[in-house]
Design an enzyme around this catalytic site. Sequence first.
Site, short mmCIF file in Angstrom:
data_model
loop_
_atom_site.label_atom_id
_atom_site.label_comp_id
_atom_site.label_asym_id
_atom_site.label_seq_id
_atom_site.Cartn_x
_atom_site.Cartn_y
_atom_site.Cartn_z
CB SER A 14 -0.99 0.00 1.17
OG SER A 14 -0.33 0.20 2.38
NE ARG A 66 20.98 -10.65 6.86
CZ ARG A 66 19.67 -10.90 7.00
NH1 ARG A 66 18.81 -10.32 6.20
NH2 ARG A 66 19.24 -11.73 7.91
CG LEU A 94 18.49 -3.94 3.59
CD1 LEU A 94 18.14 -2.48 3.34
CD2 LEU A 94 18.51 -4.74 2.28
CG HIS A 110 9.31 1.85 12.16
ND1 HIS A 110 9.45 0.47 12.10
CD2 HIS A 110 9.02 2.14 13.44
CE1 HIS A 110 9.25 -0.03 13.30
NE2 HIS A 110 8.99 0.95 14.13
CG ASP A 146 12.78 -0.27 12.42
OD1 ASP A 146 12.69 -0.18 11.18
OD2 ASP A 146 12.27 -1.21 13.07
#
Length: 203
Positions: A14, A66, A94, A110, A146
């Site tokens: 969204s 990763r 990441l 966030h 974050d």
Amino acid sequence: MRKRVGVLVSGRGSNLQALLDACADPAFPAEIVLVISNIPGVFALERAEKAGIATRVIPHKGFASREAFDAEMDRELRAAGIEIVCLAGFMRLLSADFVTSWRDRMINIHPALLPSFKGLHTHRRAIEAGVKLHGCTVHLVTADLDDGPILVQDAVPVLAADTEDTLAARVLEREHKAYPLALRLLAEGRVTVEGNRALIRDE
Ligand code: GRF
């Protein structure tokens, strides 16, 4: 020239949609040229295709590490001439190299007023903590989850009758305004970083 944007997604998309809608205006200073998902078949991919945007699925499970997965994303982003990366419900941590190479050019949204409620289940935790204000944050991505200089925040009240879902919906509405605004500020070159702070010119 409009800045070339790549969006990384993992789900319903969204926020991707809010960015697509903003970029549909030719006067907006950025355009989305590539959407990458680490999960096949998610609704975000359909949204991108409907808007005529190139998509790429890079399933993280197919990579030994990763770092190898991030390197493949990096290759795709650079091949597409991407200048700004937006994380929009991208549910993977990441690696340090990837974050460093996109430093000050990668943003995340966030669903909480950072630095409160980093991590998952932010709405449930906000209700449990009894805060009266909750909201969303768009920030530059740094090595810590974050974290990173804040570009835009918006707040909503937490009501006594709120459930996780009603609060999430109230915050999500604000996310869809905050994310395009933050992308605009970055794309217009109005952001300078000083330590932990992002200073926005003409705000
Ligand atoms: C949003 O709440 C966003 O803040 C968080 O993940 C959710 C993604 O939702 N990072 P959507 O895929 O953009 O609908």
